[in-house]
Enzyme design. Sequence first.
Site, PDB file in Angstrom:
ATOM      1  CB  CYS A  54      45.868  33.022  28.865  1.00  0.00           C
ATOM      2  SG  CYS A  54      45.090  34.206  29.985  1.00  0.00           S
ATOM      3  CB  CYS A  60      45.125  35.895  33.136  1.00  0.00           C
ATOM      4  SG  CYS A  60      44.729  34.163  33.495  1.00  0.00           S
ATOM      5  CG  HIS A  80      41.113  32.436  32.335  1.00  0.00           C
ATOM      6  ND1 HIS A  80      42.303  32.415  31.628  1.00  0.00           N
ATOM      7  CD2 HIS A  80      40.161  31.970  31.481  1.00  0.00           C
ATOM      8  CE1 HIS A  80      42.077  31.949  30.413  1.00  0.00           C
ATOM      9  NE2 HIS A  80      40.788  31.664  30.291  1.00  0.00           N
ATOM     10  CB  CYS A  98      46.993  31.327  32.360  1.00  0.00           C
ATOM     11  SG  CYS A  98      45.337  30.867  31.768  1.00  0.00           S
ATOM     12  CG  ASP A 157      27.247  46.194  30.410  1.00  0.00           C
ATOM     13  OD1 ASP A 157      26.642  45.485  31.240  1.00  0.00           O
ATOM     14  OD2 ASP A 157      26.649  46.841  29.523  1.00  0.00           O
ATOM     15  CG  ASP A 172      21.863  50.262  33.515  1.00  0.00           C
ATOM     16  OD1 ASP A 172      21.313  51.232  32.982  1.00  0.00           O
ATOM     17  OD2 ASP A 172      21.584  49.085  33.242  1.00  0.00           O
TER      18      ASP A 172
END
Length: 374
Positions: free
Chosen positions: A308, A310, A339, A313, A270, A90
């Site tokens: 999930c 991930c 997560h 998890c 974002d 940015d």
Amino acid sequence: MHFNLDKVDGNARACTIKTASSTIKTPVFMPVGTQGSVKALDSFDMTAHLKTDIILANTYHLYLRPTDKTIKELGGLHKFANYPNSFLTDSGGFQAFSLSKMSKQDDNGITFKSHIDGSLHYFTPEKVLDIQYNLNSDIMMVLDDLIALPAIKQRIELSIQRTTAWAKKSILYHNKQKEKGIHTHQSLFAIVQGGIDKEFRKLSATQLTEFNFDGFAIGGLSVGEANQDMYDTVEFTTPFLPKDKPRYLMGVGTPEDLIENIDRGIDMFDCVMPTRNARNGTLFTSFGKINIKGARHKLSDTPIDEKCLCYTCKNYSRGYMNHLFRAGELTYFRLASLHNLHYYLTLTAESREAILNNNFQVFKKDFYNKRDIS
């Protein structure tokens, strides 16, 4: 940068963006690594666990600390952060406006005081590009004149005038560098402003698309306006943006915001929400949000979300996460951030798959139905 529009389903788009560092499949969520690091996570987490192709860093923060010159000396942002894939930086205009103890815009740039030590600085369109050249990011954002909302029409009009003038200065300056054979691998995006006023948004988009930017962002939203106003503004603005360039909605947002704006033709997002909420105990799931610090999770041996996949998890229970949060253990911040970011990245990846299968509206309806059931 190479861009390809792979599929359109209604207004929703699936695209491929190739930078010098990675190939990015959209819709895409870019984790926010303001200081060159996504909070609580390292580059191994980003590449091995989350498999991100792009993250965002901030020009304002890295200019002040450790300085862009230091990062250049240490090999540029990719080497400095040990992250091989793409960086979007940015311009820092929002931070100069919002974090500074004093900021003042004029027709040539922004004067601001550092939030760190009070030192005085001045950003111009050319200056922020020089900083981003030193950072060696793949996608650079132009300096824009951001204003607080609500604002009077005269101030919004002045914001558009300055944003267009600064964008013109930016692309002319960048083209001169490319003519010298330098910074040719770095792409430049413009930022459409105009508040929630449709005519101003049309004016800003129309003016900016006269220049051959590599992509276009919609800025100045998700700053306190009603969600429907944001959605309406995006829906109105996107038709004025080129179909053959990336469209980036800055600083947005909730999972619902992502789904709604993908439906309106946005490719890139974002937001600090997934990591900030993780640190505060709010975790995103396929059926909505949960507050992991709640007593009802203390004896739970189930994962945060049984659907999930991930790292968190697959390895830890709600009861363990509840314990870590209550104990103030630093490990909690990493596991919770992994997560939440996995949830966001999966949501955009599944959105892409639905678009490719010409099935996005069914996917969107199912997304909301899961929340209704919970």
